[in-house]
Design an enzyme around this catalytic site. Structure first.
Site, short mmCIF file in Angstrom:
data_model
loop_
_atom_site.label_atom_id
_atom_site.label_comp_id
_atom_site.label_asym_id
_atom_site.label_seq_id
_atom_site.Cartn_x
_atom_site.Cartn_y
_atom_site.Cartn_z
CE LYS A 55 -3.19 0.04 3.32
NZ LYS A 55 -4.01 0.17 4.45
CB CYS A 111 1.24 13.62 -7.58
SG CYS A 111 0.64 12.61 -8.87
CB CYS A 164 1.90 17.88 -8.54
SG CYS A 164 1.82 18.50 -10.25
FE1 FES Z 1 0.07 13.91 -10.82
FE2 FES Z 1 0.53 16.55 -11.21
S1 FES Z 1 -1.13 15.61 -10.49
S2 FES Z 1 2.04 14.98 -11.64
#
Ligand code: FES
Length: 73
Positions: free
Chosen positions: A23, A40, A51
């Site tokens: 996980k 992200c 991100c």
């Molecule tokens: Fe995954 Fe930007 S949301 S790289």
């Protein structure tokens, strides 16, 4: 107006992050969030859980519309 597009979801969302672990769990201290405020949600970032802009390429390739969670003060 954009028509909704149904796409068959792949069996797996995560195809690259910590695949050897059962996980994926990441912890960020609340005091550090203002320094690390863009997270992200596409699972394509090389800097996951942060991100790195990889969602732009992913969205273009598959017609998706995913993007990061941005924490603001
Ligand atoms: Fe995954 Fe930007 S949301 S790289």
């Amino acid at each position: 107006q954009r028509a909704a597009v149904r796409v068959h979801a792949a069996a797996k969302i995560n195809d690259k992050i910590k695949l050897d672990e059962p996980k994926v769990v990441d912890t960020v201290q609340a005091k550090d969030i203002s320094k690390q405020g863009v997270f992200c949600r596409c699972w394509k970032s090389d800097t996951f859980p942060l991100c790195n802009g990889a969602h732009v390429k992913h969205n273009k390739e598959v017609g998706d519309n995913v993007g990061p969670l941005i924490i603001k003060e």
